[in-house]
Design an enzyme around this catalytic site. Structure first.
Site, PDB file in Angstrom:
ATOM      1  N   ASP A 176       1.948   2.307  -3.439  1.00  0.00           N
ATOM      2  CA  ASP A 176       0.891   2.292  -4.436  1.00  0.00           C
ATOM      3  C   ASP A 176       0.579   3.709  -4.952  1.00  0.00           C
ATOM      4  O   ASP A 176      -0.194   4.449  -4.351  1.00  0.00           O
ATOM      5  CB  ASP A 176      -0.342   1.638  -3.798  1.00  0.00           C
ATOM      6  CG  ASP A 176      -1.496   1.498  -4.752  1.00  0.00           C
ATOM      7  OD1 ASP A 176      -1.400   1.996  -5.884  1.00  0.00           O
ATOM      8  OD2 ASP A 176      -2.502   0.886  -4.362  1.00  0.00           O
ATOM      9  N   GLN A 201       0.809  -1.218   0.000  1.00  0.00           N
ATOM     10  CA  GLN A 201       0.000   0.000   0.000  1.00  0.00           C
ATOM     11  C   GLN A 201       0.847   1.275   0.000  1.00  0.00           C
ATOM     12  O   GLN A 201       0.531   2.242  -0.667  1.00  0.00           O
ATOM     13  CB  GLN A 201      -0.903   0.016   1.230  1.00  0.00           C
ATOM     14  CG  GLN A 201      -2.345  -0.161   0.876  1.00  0.00           C
ATOM     15  CD  GLN A 201      -3.226  -0.319   2.090  1.00  0.00           C
ATOM     16  OE1 GLN A 201      -2.761  -0.659   3.180  1.00  0.00           O
ATOM     17  NE2 GLN A 201      -4.489  -0.068   1.929  1.00  0.00           N
ATOM     18  N   SER A 227      -3.083   4.610  -5.956  1.00  0.00           N
ATOM     19  CA  SER A 227      -3.936   5.043  -4.840  1.00  0.00           C
ATOM     20  C   SER A 227      -3.589   6.459  -4.392  1.00  0.00           C
ATOM     21  O   SER A 227      -4.479   7.278  -4.178  1.00  0.00           O
ATOM     22  CB  SER A 227      -3.767   4.109  -3.633  1.00  0.00           C
ATOM     23  OG  SER A 227      -4.336   2.878  -3.904  1.00  0.00           O
TER      24      SER A 227
HETATM   25  P1  NAD Z   1     -10.402   1.570 -10.182  1.00  0.00           P
HETATM   26  O1  NAD Z   1      -9.769   2.908 -10.371  1.00  0.00           O
HETATM   27  O2  NAD Z   1      -9.987   0.447 -11.072  1.00  0.00           O
HETATM   28  O3  NAD Z   1     -11.994   1.751 -10.352  1.00  0.00           O
HETATM   29  C1  NAD Z   1     -12.703   2.747  -9.657  1.00  0.00           C
HETATM   30  C2  NAD Z   1     -14.019   2.191  -9.192  1.00  0.00           C
HETATM   31  O4  NAD Z   1     -14.911   2.013 -10.284  1.00  0.00           O
HETATM   32  C3  NAD Z   1     -13.921   0.827  -8.515  1.00  0.00           C
HETATM   33  O5  NAD Z   1     -14.430   0.917  -7.209  1.00  0.00           O
HETATM   34  C4  NAD Z   1     -14.771  -0.075  -9.385  1.00  0.00           C
HETATM   35  O6  NAD Z   1     -15.441  -1.063  -8.648  1.00  0.00           O
HETATM   36  C5  NAD Z   1     -15.739   0.920  -9.989  1.00  0.00           C
HETATM   37  N1  NAD Z   1     -16.459   0.462 -11.193  1.00  0.00           N
HETATM   38  C6  NAD Z   1     -16.025  -0.271 -12.239  1.00  0.00           C
HETATM   39  N2  NAD Z   1     -17.015  -0.463 -13.132  1.00  0.00           N
HETATM   40  C7  NAD Z   1     -18.106   0.191 -12.636  1.00  0.00           C
HETATM   41  C8  NAD Z   1     -19.432   0.377 -13.088  1.00  0.00           C
HETATM   42  N3  NAD Z   1     -19.869  -0.162 -14.236  1.00  0.00           N
HETATM   43  N4  NAD Z   1     -20.261   1.104 -12.313  1.00  0.00           N
HETATM   44  C9  NAD Z   1     -19.873   1.655 -11.152  1.00  0.00           C
HETATM   45  N5  NAD Z   1     -18.610   1.512 -10.666  1.00  0.00           N
HETATM   46  C10 NAD Z   1     -17.754   0.776 -11.403  1.00  0.00           C
HETATM   47  O7  NAD Z   1     -10.290   1.077  -8.705  1.00  0.00           O
HETATM   48  P2  NAD Z   1      -9.414   1.623  -7.503  1.00  0.00           P
HETATM   49  O8  NAD Z   1     -10.034   2.825  -6.971  1.00  0.00           O
HETATM   50  O9  NAD Z   1      -8.008   1.729  -7.941  1.00  0.00           O
HETATM   51  O10 NAD Z   1      -9.529   0.473  -6.422  1.00  0.00           O
HETATM   52  C11 NAD Z   1     -10.126  -0.785  -6.661  1.00  0.00           C
HETATM   53  C12 NAD Z   1     -10.148  -1.587  -5.390  1.00  0.00           C
HETATM   54  O11 NAD Z   1      -8.835  -1.889  -4.950  1.00  0.00           O
HETATM   55  C13 NAD Z   1     -10.815  -0.921  -4.211  1.00  0.00           C
HETATM   56  O12 NAD Z   1     -11.517  -1.901  -3.492  1.00  0.00           O
HETATM   57  C14 NAD Z   1      -9.710  -0.463  -3.352  1.00  0.00           C
HETATM   58  O13 NAD Z   1     -10.093  -0.348  -2.003  1.00  0.00           O
HETATM   59  C15 NAD Z   1      -8.757  -1.592  -3.569  1.00  0.00           C
HETATM   60  N6  NAD Z   1      -7.403  -1.165  -3.247  1.00  0.00           N
HETATM   61  C16 NAD Z   1      -6.680  -1.918  -2.393  1.00  0.00           C
HETATM   62  C17 NAD Z   1      -5.406  -1.512  -2.061  1.00  0.00           C
HETATM   63  C18 NAD Z   1      -4.577  -2.289  -1.129  1.00  0.00           C
HETATM   64  O14 NAD Z   1      -5.071  -3.133  -0.409  1.00  0.00           O
HETATM   65  N7  NAD Z   1      -3.283  -2.070  -1.148  1.00  0.00           N
HETATM   66  C19 NAD Z   1      -4.861  -0.386  -2.618  1.00  0.00           C
HETATM   67  C20 NAD Z   1      -5.633   0.352  -3.500  1.00  0.00           C
HETATM   68  C21 NAD Z   1      -6.918  -0.054  -3.818  1.00  0.00           C
END
Ligand code: NAD
Length: 377
Positions: free
Chosen positions: A130, A127, A133
């Site tokens: 990342d 994290q 993020s």
């Molecule tokens: P992303 O930028 O790929 O996508 C943004 C959001 O768009 C996501 O929540 C996704 O579910 C949503 N999405 C996709 N298609 C959609 C649709 N048709 N309608 C509505 N929403 C839609 O995702 P992100 O923000 O980079 O993060 C994805 C996941 O990874 C999250 O759960 C986040 O908490 C997790 N994450 C974990 C870590 C970690 O543990 N190190 C770090 C970063 C993110």
């Protein structure tokens, strides 16, 4: 080990890859840190600040690239610089590999060990490295400010002797990192916030920020092992678009953040939905650079349709470049520190570690990342 931070050359990039507070941490590891003269100019950090942190300043970019054991930067290297590094050089930056597979092939041909910041696994231990993020967090904040700035109303409820103004209604589509930050920012400004995401686990996170979760029954959706959304079927997408039309028509601000890892973003707000919104409403399409969630949006531009303002995001984190640079530089440092051999004072490219397996695209003349290898054919 010699680390080189070249100046960013991508047009419009306002962020930088290293700030002096982080530079001194690299120096404390025992790394030799060289930065190109003017590296921090975009965020008004003078060369002398880097010098004070223990860095060497050079104006000879070509020589520094040729000498470095590691090159660290924000944007992908320009094509003509890929072969400018020495064989075996570890190169770390964004690489956008799904949309620029030729670049990955060139990095392999040059014998570079290319680590891709977008491919750092989304695991707890990673994290701190990342950058997706850290930058998405800032972008989510900026999206709300941009929208509020263009709205002809205020965000909070205001009770005055002249009357009561109701709070602005904000609808956020996609509640990942950027979306959750957008929810939090809009709530702080006093707006009434509703959100939707296809991943069911998000509902609780949205509610914990004080926003309402729009329930749409799309059947099986779920998420990948990496935590990303799965692509919807055309039928599910159609259902979602219809169900969201009402929320859009009632909103003063719609912010879309929906992304699908490695794919074009889904189109979620079509022209007929935009036409059903009140004139003066604002839409911010945070996925504009990856294909767009909103029909007609253009990255880096503002367009108007039927009185609705549509802002297409481009490098929103770059609107707050100092904080974005600080966070990106820390992501880089945390990555290096994690694999730093303190005795030998070198970065150990541990190919058995899942962070390296996930993010190392090329090694010893070949593409080594399985996902990217398939993409390369
Ligand atoms: P992303 O930028 O790929 O996508 C943004 C959001 O768009 C996501 O929540 C996704 O579910 C949503 N999405 C996709 N298609 C959609 C649709 N048709 N309608 C509505 N929403 C839609 O995702 P992100 O923000 O980079 O993060 C994805 C996941 O990874 C999250 O759960 C986040 O908490 C997790 N994450 C974990 C870590 C970690 O543990 N190190 C770090 C970063 C993110």
């Amino acid at each position: 080990m010699d680390l080189f931070f070249p100046k960013e050359v991508k047009a419009g990039e306002s962020r930088v890859s290293l700030v002096p507070t982080v530079a001194s941490k690299f120096v404390a590891l025992g790394a030799g840190v060289t930065v190109e003269s003017g590296l921090g100019a975009a965020v008004k950090i003078a060369d002398s600040e880097y010098e004070k942190a223990g860095c060497t300043i050079t104006a000879d970019r070509k020589a520094a690239l040729a000498k470095a054991d590691m090159v660290l930067r924000l944007s992908a290297p320009p094509d003509d610089e890929i072969s400018a590094t020495k064989k075996g050089c570890i190169h770390i930056s964004y690489l956008d590999p799904f949309f620029h597979i030729d670049r990955v092939k060139k990095l392999a041909e040059a014998g570079t060990s290319a680590i891709c910041m977008e491919m750092i696994p989304r695991t707890t231990i990673a994290q701190k490295m990342d950058a997706l993020s850290s930058q998405a967090n800032l972008a989510g904040y900026v999206a709300v400010l941009q929208a509020v700035n263009r709205l002809d109303k205020i965000a909070p409820m205001m009770m005055t002797p002249a009357g009561t103004l109701s709070p602005a209604k904000v609808f956020i589509i996609g509640a990942g990192v950027a979306g959750l930050q957008a929810i939090a920012t809009a709530k702080r400004l006093g707006a009434r916030v509703e959100a939707f995401d296809t991943r069911p686990v998000v509902e609780e996170q949205v509610q914990s920020l004080g926003a309402k979760f729009l329930k749409i029954d799309l059947g099986e959706t779920g998420q990948t092992d990496g935590g990303y959304a799965k692509e919807l079927t055309p039928e599910q997408l159609e259902l979602q678009q219809q169900a969201m039309a009402k929320a859009c028509s009632q909103a003063d601000i719609v912010i879309t953040t929906a992304q699908l890892f490695g794919c074009k973003a889904p189109v979620l707000v079509k022209r007929d939905v935009i036409d059903g919104m009140n004139p003066g409403s604002v839409i911010v399409d945070m996925a504009a650079e990856t294909g767009g969630n909103v029909e007609g949006s253009k990255p880096g531009e503002e367009v108007e349709q039927n009185g609705v303002i549509i802002i297409g995001a481009r490098n929103f984190a770059g609107c707050v470049p100092l904080d974005a640079s600080q966070m990106y530089a820390s992501n880089l440092f945390n990555l290096i520190d994690h694999f730093w051999d303190k005795e030998e004072k070198t970065f150990k490219l541990n190919r058995d570690d899942e962070i390296i397996t996930g993010s190392l695209l090329t090694y010893d003349g070949a593409i080594v990342n399985e996902t990217i290898k398939q993409k390369a054919g």
